[in-house]
Design an enzyme around this catalytic site. Structure first.
Site, PDB file in Angstrom:
ATOM      1  N   GLU A 134     -17.943  16.937 -27.825  1.00  0.00           N
ATOM      2  CA  GLU A 134     -18.981  17.353 -28.771  1.00  0.00           C
ATOM      3  C   GLU A 134     -20.291  16.630 -28.518  1.00  0.00           C
ATOM      4  O   GLU A 134     -21.379  17.214 -28.639  1.00  0.00           O
ATOM      5  CB  GLU A 134     -18.496  17.112 -30.207  1.00  0.00           C
ATOM      6  CG  GLU A 134     -17.419  18.085 -30.673  1.00  0.00           C
ATOM      7  CD  GLU A 134     -16.060  17.804 -30.076  1.00  0.00           C
ATOM      8  OE1 GLU A 134     -15.233  18.735 -30.024  1.00  0.00           O
ATOM      9  OE2 GLU A 134     -15.827  16.642 -29.662  1.00  0.00           O
ATOM     10  N   HIS A 184      -9.025  19.600 -39.879  1.00  0.00           N
ATOM     11  CA  HIS A 184      -9.560  20.938 -39.639  1.00  0.00           C
ATOM     12  C   HIS A 184     -10.114  21.568 -40.916  1.00  0.00           C
ATOM     13  O   HIS A 184     -10.300  22.787 -40.973  1.00  0.00           O
ATOM     14  CB  HIS A 184      -8.475  21.876 -39.084  1.00  0.00           C
ATOM     15  CG  HIS A 184      -7.893  21.434 -37.776  1.00  0.00           C
ATOM     16  ND1 HIS A 184      -6.925  20.464 -37.696  1.00  0.00           N
ATOM     17  CD2 HIS A 184      -8.138  21.831 -36.506  1.00  0.00           C
ATOM     18  CE1 HIS A 184      -6.598  20.269 -36.430  1.00  0.00           C
ATOM     19  NE2 HIS A 184      -7.314  21.098 -35.684  1.00  0.00           N
TER      20      HIS A 184
END
Length: 337
Positions: free
Chosen positions: A60, A129
């Protein structure tokens, strides 16, 4: 107008933006050949080629850092962080570089990037998540933060975000990716059929950032919310026969505080609703601004309804959410105050 899920509307926005401007590139983990874990970019690589829609390593920090460099060189990257929970390695790039580039360069450079992230719970993805980290972005000067609640807004706001000269954090509530759900009973509708909530204008139809939407009108209180919680609020208001303004912020920064203040001054009561953890959530900022602007119009203290101050639970996911029962209980207490 055609009917679309939020996923389809987001894909349509990408397609239109890429067709209109060759500087728009899309990349991230699995967004190219696979079309993204939620299929929001499906078909884009086949249509526009692997130089404009491509896969990246699992980094990321590298994804966002690359996008910042591209943006400083007159490109318009749209990147996907696969889940909002995965953004933490890239947070320094967003805060120290993307948000400050315009200021640090005295306007010589801007950073027109869009960082898309599926956010929130509802898919039993557990704590890695399912987080709702919007407050981490709204606190950073130089970042804009968007949270759509309908397919039409997902498309229109994404188009506006891509065309914006500054960095935009685009949070997509995954719980409503595939259509609206029964907000009153707080469960996805079984056998959901596309209907008016999924109507999406055709073509290039951007929705301006910083403009809230009034989803319901009433006289007794104002509910200020965004994302998935818009549907929970609408379900409770309709199911209980309440008279309430339901304001969908759509963008948290810039914030349409004028719309909120005008409503609260008329109704005299305000409830702020969001899925994220209560303490230091964006609702605290909303409550503070409402109190400052509406103190002499308030009939009761501003009330916040939010997620628990705990790590995100797995087995207790639907209890963690501010669901219909918790929301209605707090509305009744506010109306009695």
């Amino acid at each position: 107008m055609p009917h679309m899920t939020m996923i389809e509307a987001i894909r349509d926005a990408h397609d239109i933006a890429m067709d209109r401007d060759e500087r728009v590139v899309v990349f991230g983990e699995d967004v190219g050949f696979f079309g993204g874990v939620f299929r929001c970019t499906a078909g884009l690589q086949k249509k526009y080629g692997a130089t404009r829609c491509f896969d990246t390593p699992i980094s990321e920090l590298g994804i966002v850092g690359t996008a910042i460099g591209m943006a400083a060189n007159d490109m318009r990257p749209v990147v996907e962080v696969q889940f909002a929970d995965y953004m933490y390695p890239a947070y320094d790039q967003l805060v120290s570089e993307a948000a400050r580039l315009r200021y640090r360069s005295a306007g010589e450079f801007t950073c027109p990037i869009v960082v898309r992230m599926p956010t929130g719970g509802g898919i039993f993805g557990a704590q890695t998540h399912s987080q709702s980290p919007e407050a981490l972005f709204t606190h950073v000067a130089g970042l804009k933060t968007v949270v759509p609640s309908t397919p039409a807004d997902a498309k229109g706001l994404l188009l506006a975000a891509i065309e914006d000269p500054d960095p935009v954090i685009f949070l997509e509530p995954k719980r409503i990716y595939n259509g609206p759900f029964d907000g009153h009973h707080d469960r996805p509708l079984v056998g959901w059929k596309k209907h008016e909530l999924g109507e999406v204008p055709e073509g290039h139809t951007p929705v301006p950032l910083g403009k809230a939407a009034l989803r319901a009108e009433g006289d007794d209180l104002t509910i200020v919310t965004y994302g998935t919680m818009v549907h929970v609020a609408l379900g409770v208001v309709a199911g209980a026969g309440l008279s309430a303004d339901v304001i969908d912020l759509r963008t948290l920064v810039p914030l349409d505080i004028d719309a909120v203040v005008a409503s609260v001054k008329r109704t005299g009561r305000c409830l702020v609703l969001h899925e994220a953890t209560l303490t230091s959530g964006f609702g605290a900022e909303l409550a503070a601004q409402v109190q400052e602007a509406c103190f002499y119009h308030l009939e009761a203290p501003v009330k916040r309804v939010a997620g628990w101050d705990t790590p995100y639970p797995h087995a207790g996911e639907w209890d963690y959410f501010p669901g219909p029962e918790r929301l209605l209980r707090n509305i009744e207490a506010l109306l009695e105050a």
